[in-house]
Design a protein around this motif. Structure first.
Motif, PDB file in Angstrom:
ATOM      1  N   GLY A  45       0.818  -1.213   0.000  1.00 51.93           N
ATOM      2  CA  GLY A  45       0.000   0.000   0.000  1.00 51.93           C
ATOM      3  C   GLY A  45       0.848   1.256   0.000  1.00 51.93           C
ATOM      4  N   LEU A  46       2.054   1.167   0.581  1.00 50.06           N
ATOM      5  CA  LEU A  46       2.939   2.326   0.629  1.00 50.06           C
ATOM      6  C   LEU A  46       3.379   2.751  -0.768  1.00 50.06           C
ATOM      7  CD1 LEU A  46       4.342   4.218   2.623  1.00 50.06           C
ATOM      8  CD2 LEU A  46       6.307   2.674   2.613  1.00 50.06           C
ATOM      9  N   THR A  49       0.702   4.906  -1.838  1.00 52.64           N
ATOM     10  CA  THR A  49       0.743   6.114  -1.019  1.00 52.64           C
ATOM     11  C   THR A  49       1.813   7.080  -1.514  1.00 52.64           C
ATOM     12  OG1 THR A  49      -0.050   4.945   0.941  1.00 52.64           O
ATOM     13  CG2 THR A  49       1.141   6.995   1.311  1.00 52.64           C
ATOM     14  N   ASN A  52       0.558   8.692  -4.754  1.00 52.55           N
ATOM     15  CA  ASN A  52      -0.531   9.652  -4.573  1.00 52.55           C
ATOM     16  C   ASN A  52      -0.099  10.881  -3.790  1.00 52.55           C
ATOM     17  OD1 ASN A  52      -2.559   8.397  -6.010  1.00 52.55           O
ATOM     18  ND2 ASN A  52      -3.247   7.166  -4.305  1.00 52.55           N
ATOM     19  N   VAL A  53       0.685  10.682  -2.735  1.00 58.30           N
ATOM     20  CA  VAL A  53       1.124  11.819  -1.931  1.00 58.30           C
ATOM     21  C   VAL A  53       2.028  12.739  -2.745  1.00 58.30           C
ATOM     22  CG1 VAL A  53       2.532  12.503   0.050  1.00 58.30           C
ATOM     23  CG2 VAL A  53       0.870  10.669   0.295  1.00 58.30           C
ATOM     24  N   TRP A 221     -10.274   8.756   0.113  1.00 56.50           N
ATOM     25  CA  TRP A 221      -9.754   7.750   1.036  1.00 56.50           C
ATOM     26  C   TRP A 221     -10.459   6.411   0.811  1.00 56.50           C
ATOM     27  CZ3 TRP A 221     -10.005   8.257   7.142  1.00 56.50           C
ATOM     28  CH2 TRP A 221      -9.362   7.152   7.704  1.00 56.50           C
ATOM     29  N   THR A 228      -7.334   0.293  -4.798  1.00 50.60           N
ATOM     30  CA  THR A 228      -5.984  -0.207  -4.533  1.00 50.60           C
ATOM     31  C   THR A 228      -5.977  -1.683  -4.167  1.00 50.60           C
ATOM     32  OG1 THR A 228      -5.221   1.977  -3.805  1.00 50.60           O
ATOM     33  CG2 THR A 228      -3.938   0.065  -3.073  1.00 50.60           C
ATOM     34  N   GLY A 345      -4.293   8.387  -0.875  1.00 50.59           N
ATOM     35  CA  GLY A 345      -3.108   7.548  -0.921  1.00 50.59           C
ATOM     36  C   GLY A 345      -2.597   7.187   0.463  1.00 50.59           C
ATOM     37  N   VAL A 346      -2.598   8.162   1.378  1.00 56.43           N
ATOM     38  CA  VAL A 346      -2.199   7.891   2.764  1.00 56.43           C
ATOM     39  C   VAL A 346      -3.156   6.873   3.393  1.00 56.43           C
ATOM     40  CG1 VAL A 346      -1.933   8.900   5.058  1.00 56.43           C
ATOM     41  CG2 VAL A 346      -1.119  10.143   3.060  1.00 56.43           C
ATOM     42  N   ALA A 348      -4.692   4.529   1.904  1.00 59.56           N
ATOM     43  CA  ALA A 348      -4.406   3.198   1.363  1.00 59.56           C
ATOM     44  C   ALA A 348      -3.337   2.496   2.188  1.00 59.56           C
ATOM     45  CB  ALA A 348      -3.961   3.306  -0.094  1.00 59.56           C
ATOM     46  N   ALA A 349      -2.300   3.246   2.601  1.00 63.70           N
ATOM     47  CA  ALA A 349      -1.249   2.651   3.439  1.00 63.70           C
ATOM     48  C   ALA A 349      -1.799   2.269   4.806  1.00 63.70           C
ATOM     49  CB  ALA A 349      -0.087   3.628   3.584  1.00 63.70           C
TER      50      ALA A 349
END
Length: 394
Positions: A45-46, A49, A52-53, A221, A228, A345-346, A348-349
């Motif tokens: 997931g990172l 992230t 996206n971030v 989110w 994802t 994106g955050v 998702a992590a």
């Protein structure tokens, strides 16, 4: 001169189609990265992230800088960087190199969207700005929908490394856009009518605008989290589903989102943006529950309907922010298209981390019901006078 303007706009629209083709490839390759590189759900997931971030949170600042200075990034260069970073990421077994490639692609995306949207906004006819903006937005949504199908086909035919061939459309498209720009040369924006009033923001504009962006972030989110991890959920948790089938499901889901986006934009013009926003978010809640509380066709129906209604609110939220921030198209677009997606994106992590802790990806994904429910509640409190719906038309 109109032909030159349209040629420039065609280049921006084509670039949007190309660069958004690569974003949804990451979720499709994540299940294979988890198994081939031994990644945890959090590390997988990172990857999303970081993309996206990097691509999203910087967009408001890039848009604001462009609004104030008039300087924009090169559209063909952005397309080339964005396509190469994602496509070539499948050729490495080193996690850090993977993150570097994804970060490079994200930079291309971050620079592209404010620049291309400014081209469309400045060069489109004053009476047709809504139409041209819709064409630009929809071009990216369509390519976003077919990206997983192309990646799934390549993986089925030649394995994960074959996804690297996807760099070709980006390379050829960037070359065509560059040639198109060289032929047309630099042009001045379409001049506004003399009778047009100077854009004036409402007092305390940051309160309703901030609330719209907050709702967009919560929507992103949940939506980004589902996109994802849905391929991983179908491949690793449900039996009898292969990569190609999963790619088809994700593609149909994203096309359903495109239909929702078009429908929501049309209906928001007729019945009001806030009304469409609230009703769309409300309808998304039971559809989300169907994904995790049912099986078989009801589950697939939930996936498609959730994508439809989550995207149903998309155009309305973008237009509301532009209405609340007249004269700052790049900044407004960066907030709704950029910052909110960065929050997604955050998220998702965080869902990946929760899946590692809980030992269950479906249970962790169901936690996304919280932002899904918060969206319609917060949308009710947005102060958005109906007169603003047409105030920003240029």
């Amino acid at each position: 001169m109109r032909r030159i303007y349209d040629a420039k706009i065609t280049g921006a629209v084509s670039g949007h189609f190309l660069i958004d083709l690569y974003t949804p490839v990451l979720p499709v390759i994540l299940p294979l990265l988890i198994t081939s590189m031994g990644l945890s759900y959090f590390l997988a997931g990172l990857v999303v992230t970081v993309f996206n971030v990097t691509s999203s949170i910087t967009q408001p600042f890039i848009g604001l800088y462009g609004d104030r200075t008039g300087k924009r990034a090169s559209v063909p260069l952005c397309v080339l960087i964005g396509s190469a970073g994602i496509s070539l990421s499948v050729l490495t077994n080193d996690y850090l190199i993977l993150l570097l490639l994804v970060t490079g692609a994200a930079v291309g995306h971050a620079l592209f969207h404010p620049s291309a949207m400014a081209i469309v906004h400045q060069l489109s006819p004053p009476a047709k700005k809504g139409l041209y903006n819709s064409i630009f937005t929809t071009s990216g949504s369509i390519s976003y929908s077919i990206g997983p199908l192309i990646a799934g086909f390549l993986i089925t035919v030649g394995g994960l490394p074959s996804v690297a061939w996807m760099v070709l459309p980006g390379f050829l498209g960037a070359a065509w856009i560059f040639r198109n720009d060289r032929r047309t040369g630099a042009v001045e924006p379409v001049k506004k009518a003399a009778v047009e009033k100077k854009p004036v923001r409402e007092r305390y504009w940051w309160i309703p605008a901030g609330l719209v962006v907050t709702v967009c972030a919560l929507r992103a989110w949940a939506y980004v989290g589902v996109i994802t991890y849905l391929p991983t959920l179908l491949l690793l948790w449900y039996q009898g589903i292969d990569t190609m089938t999963t790619s088809i499901i994700v593609t149909v889901m994203l096309f359903s989102g495109v239909l929702g986006q078009i429908s929501g934009g049309y209906l928001s013009d007729r019945f009001g943006r806030k009304r469409v926003l609230v009703l769309g978010f409300l309808a998304a809640v039971p559809c989300f529950c169907l994904i995790f509380l049912s099986a078989g066709w009801p589950m697939y129906a939930g996936i498609m309907l959730y994508a439809f209604f989550a995207s149903f609110c998309y155009v309305a939220s973008v237009t509301m922010t532009q209405d609340l921030l007249p004269g700052s198209v790049g900044f407004a677009s960066g907030l709704t298209l950029g910052l909110s997606m960065g929050v997604g994106g955050v998220g998702a992590a965080l869902i990946g981390w929760a899946a590692d802790v809980m030992g269950s990806l479906p249970d962790a994904m169901f936690l996304l019901i919280v932002p899904t429910v918060l969206c319609p509640i917060l949308a009710l409190f947005i102060r958005y006078p109906g007169k603003l719906a047409g105030a920003a038309e240029e």
